[in-house]
Scaffold this active site. Structure first.
Site, PDB file in Angstrom:
ATOM      1  N   GLN A 132       0.978  -1.250  -0.067  1.00 55.01           N
ATOM      2  CA  GLN A 132       0.042  -0.121   0.071  1.00 55.01           C
ATOM      3  C   GLN A 132       0.921   1.306   0.089  1.00 55.01           C
ATOM      4  O   GLN A 132       1.461   1.584   0.980  1.00 55.01           O
ATOM      5  CB  GLN A 132      -0.785   0.014   1.231  1.00 55.01           C
ATOM      6  CG  GLN A 132      -1.531   1.324   1.393  1.00 55.01           C
ATOM      7  CD  GLN A 132      -2.537   1.088   2.823  1.00 55.01           C
ATOM      8  OE1 GLN A 132      -3.550   0.523   2.687  1.00 55.01           O
ATOM      9  NE2 GLN A 132      -1.917   1.583   3.844  1.00 55.01           N
ATOM     10  N   SER A 135       1.327   6.717   2.295  1.00 57.28           N
ATOM     11  CA  SER A 135       2.055   8.011   3.114  1.00 57.28           C
ATOM     12  C   SER A 135       3.213   8.614   2.269  1.00 57.28           C
ATOM     13  O   SER A 135       3.854   7.781   1.302  1.00 57.28           O
ATOM     14  CB  SER A 135       2.474   7.594   4.312  1.00 57.28           C
ATOM     15  OG  SER A 135       1.354   7.224   5.228  1.00 57.28           O
ATOM     16  N   GLU A 250     -12.899  -2.233   7.961  1.00 55.47           N
ATOM     17  CA  GLU A 250     -12.945  -2.765   9.258  1.00 55.47           C
ATOM     18  C   GLU A 250     -12.524  -4.293   9.283  1.00 55.47           C
ATOM     19  O   GLU A 250     -12.697  -4.743  10.225  1.00 55.47           O
ATOM     20  CB  GLU A 250     -14.207  -2.379   9.973  1.00 55.47           C
ATOM     21  CG  GLU A 250     -14.139  -1.134  10.665  1.00 55.47           C
ATOM     22  CD  GLU A 250     -15.340  -0.634  11.081  1.00 55.47           C
ATOM     23  OE1 GLU A 250     -16.452  -1.192  10.723  1.00 55.47           O
ATOM     24  OE2 GLU A 250     -15.231   0.067  12.138  1.00 55.47           O
ATOM     25  N   GLU A 374      -3.822  10.547  17.897  1.00 58.26           N
ATOM     26  CA  GLU A 374      -4.354  11.872  17.992  1.00 58.26           C
ATOM     27  C   GLU A 374      -5.361  12.123  16.839  1.00 58.26           C
ATOM     28  O   GLU A 374      -6.339  12.567  16.976  1.00 58.26           O
ATOM     29  CB  GLU A 374      -3.103  12.989  18.018  1.00 58.26           C
ATOM     30  CG  GLU A 374      -2.284  13.187  19.251  1.00 58.26           C
ATOM     31  CD  GLU A 374      -1.398  11.878  19.324  1.00 58.26           C
ATOM     32  OE1 GLU A 374      -0.983  11.210  18.379  1.00 58.26           O
ATOM     33  OE2 GLU A 374      -0.910  11.689  20.417  1.00 58.26           O
TER      34      GLU A 374
END
Lengths: 406, 387
Positions: A132, A135, A250, A374
């Protein structure tokens, strides 16, 4: 606590168990072995994982819930869960393969063309492993800020840029990548999602060594890498919905990975053997860790129950993500404390073959990997509690005019 | 638009039951009424509200068998009812009467249960007194000795930290036979609220909506319930179930706390924005949700385990209680903080929940007690498995 199997489920379970007994080894009893993160060991593990995937495919177990036409079994989520439960008693090299299957497989079934879906059977056979490529150095929490360019050239897309934190890029034959195809529109509107061949010239993979010493992640540099236009999923500039679908999938939560070696019960057993249970402080801290383990597994049952019944889950996956990461860290630190001075050792010289030291040092995997805690808290505030979003400065601004750190 | 959390794991019937109770308490026990009772009623409860909860809804006997005059439901339904009491802080003795006294008598009274349970089901409130001055929740620490043999006995001494004694028609008291120790000799004694030599004192309590009481006995007559000296097994079972039920009550309060905080964060503007749009407040709200989701999962797990006779019921009760005590206090604290200055005033309700959270955390053993129990239990189980 899960209800008992129905007669059909019990029969299925027996079939699964029989096949596993014939094709895999049960977990060995005996002293724990130190984890080996060397490149050789990782390469060996990877080959073993591919072999296991192939074996599962031949037995018809590679993707229990996928439709038969894509090489799956056409079974139910409950059957998949039964498989996972039974498999956890065996020593099998579950690697990144199943994770990547769980991410890209459903996305291709949902958004892919027939030609794109043709990749699915090879994926299931373990012949082609996928990674994948999401990022980037300038697009971490803010994934929609990707810069890696995709430019249309005839009937091909030409790709230039850099990805980072790419799991298993060094082993993968194929990749799915998020690209900037239009920098002149707001960021979410100029993104495409494409399938690429990782083994072509122009793809350079450099391992990143994490603080615990493994090479789980990689940097990937892409120079004039090409992929056919019909490998773009859902169309040019329409890649953001595919990307969020992959992120929100999920399916990853259905897995019941057995982490018994680093559970609170295992820690209580260690403390008992080490004579630490005379200490009331140790008893209290261990009791807290044990309660957290049980609460977490009850939460997982809740999520699983909803997925298995096809109901909307009544608990947000980010709750589980945050708790399992934070409680996992605290459990590992508790282990260090229990070990006292021996906690200064590591690997084979440390208690329990250094499993707990390894756990302490893999903090980043759970606290940052898959989204920082976060960012997950933002998600809970905005998704589950419907609190207003922060004011945003990038909604109506062309991507090329956005401020960045670089 | 007020916060609506996804409903959890309730059948249609139970959801309807819960909503009926919620409407009942919103109508009959609004916070103004809770505060009126807090300020004006020396008994610490509302007799009228308890009577209508018993008459209109049958709450007093909800988990008492039908043949004894109750409704014959399980702990799950009693837990749902207690959740609504915890949410509204309704000043009624449901936990003391149905949760503590009702469960203990059910397990201890044997053949004579209907003598004691039928009045409870009719709404004659009861409570259970077992803790003494040192505040040890373990009944083995009982020092109060009974005098006499047979079913008619007399007590001289004290019991402390008794819930809703001011509402009780019958006080069930744990005493021991002379010279006995630990669990051996523990006996359940029923004392009528009008018995001679009984005085009730109400010390100033941290929890303003559920005060604790001190009972003093001076040659006070009582009747033995169940076998003399044989109360311990039933008592431990009863206290375990009561602990799980207290967790259900806490869950209701926690839900009110998160709803209040998140609604406030969405509506309160500072710097020309709802404060809930700031990450620091958003993350506090996310942490409230994380605490609450763990809590409702754990309390439900404990109740279901008891209802289904799961051998792990006692263990899962300690899991829930040890996790939820600190979580409720944390939630009540942070919810007050999100509300800023007003969250710390007498006039706002945050402190009523904060006080309830602190008291609930301590009742029936705090997290230290239950964590210790968990570790010992797991260590014993592992040892037995290795043997």
């Amino acid at each position: 606590m899960r209800r008992a199997d129905t007669p059909e489920e019990a029969a299925f379970r027996a079939e699964v168990r029989e096949w596993l007994e014939a094709n895999a080894e049960r977990h060995a009893e005996g002293p724990p072995v130190p984890l080996d993160h060397s490149p050789e060991a990782e390469a060996h593990h990877w080959e073993a994982a591919k072999d296991w995937q192939r074996k599962k495919f031949e037995g018809g177990w590679a993707a229990i819930t996928w439709p038969v036409e894509y090489g799956g079994r056409g079974g139910t989520p409950i059957q998949q869960m039964i498989w996972n439960e039974e498999q956890s008693a065996f020593d099998v090299p579950a690697g990144f393969i199943s994770a990547s299957l769980g991410m890209i497989g459903p996305a291709l079934m949902r958004f892919g063309t027939e030609e794109q879906k043709a990749y699915l059977p090879a994926m299931l056979r373990g012949d082609e492993v996928w990674c994948q490529l999401f990022s980037e150095p300038e697009a971490g929490s803010d994934l929609a800020a990707v810069r890696t360019r995709g430019e249309v050239d005839g009937d091909e897309l030409v790709i230039n840029g850099q990805k980072v934190w790419t799991t298993s890029a060094n082993f993968a034959e194929k990749g799915f990548i998020v690209l900037r195809t239009n920098p002149d529109v707001p960021k979410h509107d100029g993104i495409s999602f494409a399938l690429i061949d990782m083994r072509q010239p122009g793809v350079e993979v450099r391992p990143l060594v994490t603080m615990r010493g493994d090479r789980h992640f990689n940097e990937v540099f892409l120079t004039d890498v090409r992929t056919p236009l019909d490998h773009v999923v859902n169309g040019i500039d329409r890649g953001w919905p595919v990307t969020t679908f992959v992120l929100m999938n999920e399916g990853a939560f259905i897995g019941t990975s057995s982490q018994t070696a680093t559970s609170a019960s295992a820690l209580i057993e260690y403390a008992a053997d080490a004579g630490r249970l005379e200490d009331p402080i140790a008893r209290e801290r261990l009791g807290e860790a044990y309660a957290r383990d049980r609460v977490l597994s009850q939460l997982q049952d809740r999520l699983k129950g909803a997925l298995l019944d096809g109901r909307m889950p009544d608990v947000d996956g980010s709750v589980l993500k945050i708790l399992s990461a934070e409680w996992g860290h605290e459990r590992a630190e508790l282990a260090s404390w229990l070990q006292g001075a021996e906690g200064l050792l590591a690997g084979g010289d440390a208690p329990v073959a250094g499993l707990w030291q390894d756990k302490v040092l893999s903090r980043g995997l759970s606290a940052v990997g898959g989204g920082t805690l976060e960012v997950h808290r933002n998600g809970l505030g905005e998704r589950a509690l419907r609190l207003p979003k922060e004011p945003r400065f990038d909604r109506d601004v062309a991507f090329r005019d956005l401020k960045t750190s670089g | 638009m007020p916060l609506e959390l996804a409903e959890f794991n309730l059948s249609e019937e139970r959801l309807e039951f819960r909503d009926t109770l919620r409407r009942f308490f919103e109508e009959h026990a609004p916070i103004t009424e809770v505060r009126r009772v807090m300020d004006e009623e020396g008994t610490g409860h509302s007799a009228a509200l308890w009577q209508s909860a018993a008459d209109e809804l049958g709450l007093a006997g909800i988990a008492i068998p039908e043949k004894l005059g109750g409704q014959g439901f399980g702990l799950k339904e009693l837990g749902i009812a207690l959740g609504e009491v915890g949410r509204s802080l309704a000043p009624i003795p449901l936990f003391a009467s149905a949760g503590l006294a009702g469960r203990d008598v059910l397990h201890d009274a044997g053949q004579g249960a209907d003598d004691w349970l039928t009045p409870i089901a009719e709404g004659k409130a009861a409570t259970l007194a077992w803790v003494e001055e040192r505040g040890d929740w373990d009944p083995a620490a009982t020092r109060l000795e009974l005098v006499g043999d047979g079913d008619e006995v007399r007590l001289t001494g004290e019991k402390h930290f008794v819930l809703d004694a001011g509402a009780a028609a019958t006080l069930f008291v744990i005493a021991r036979t002379p010279g006995s120790t630990r669990d051996e000799g523990l006996t359940l004694v029923a004392i009528d609220a009008s018995a001679t030599g009984l005085t009730l004192e109400r010390p100033e309590s941290l929890d303003l909506t559920r005060p604790v009481w001190t009972l003093r006995f001076s040659d006070t007559p009582g009747r033995v319930v169940g076998p003399v000296g044989g109360a311990a097994p039933g008592l431990r079972q009863g206290l375990d179930e009561a602990t799980a039920l207290l967790c259900s009550e806490m869950e209701g309060g926690m839900r009110k706390v998160i709803e209040t905080a998140v609604d406030y964060a969405a509506e309160r503007f500072q710097f020309s924005r709802p404060i809930g749009s700031f990450q620091v407040i958003k993350h506090k709200c996310a942490d409230l949700l994380i605490d609450y989701e763990g809590a409702r999962t754990a309390s439900d797990g404990a109740i279901v385990a008891h209802d289904e006779g799961d051998p792990e019921a006692s263990l899962l009760t300690s899991v829930a209680k040890s996790y939820m005590g600190p979580a409720y206090v944390r939630m009540a604290t942070e919810s007050g903080q999100i509300q800023g200055g007003v969250g710390y005033t007498w006039e706002y309700d945050a402190h009523l929940y904060f006080r309830r959270a602190l008291a609930s955390k301590a009742l029936l053993g705090d997290e230290a007690v239950h964590r210790d129990r968990l570790t010992r239990h797991v260590a014993r189980t592992l040892e037995a498995g290795a043997a």
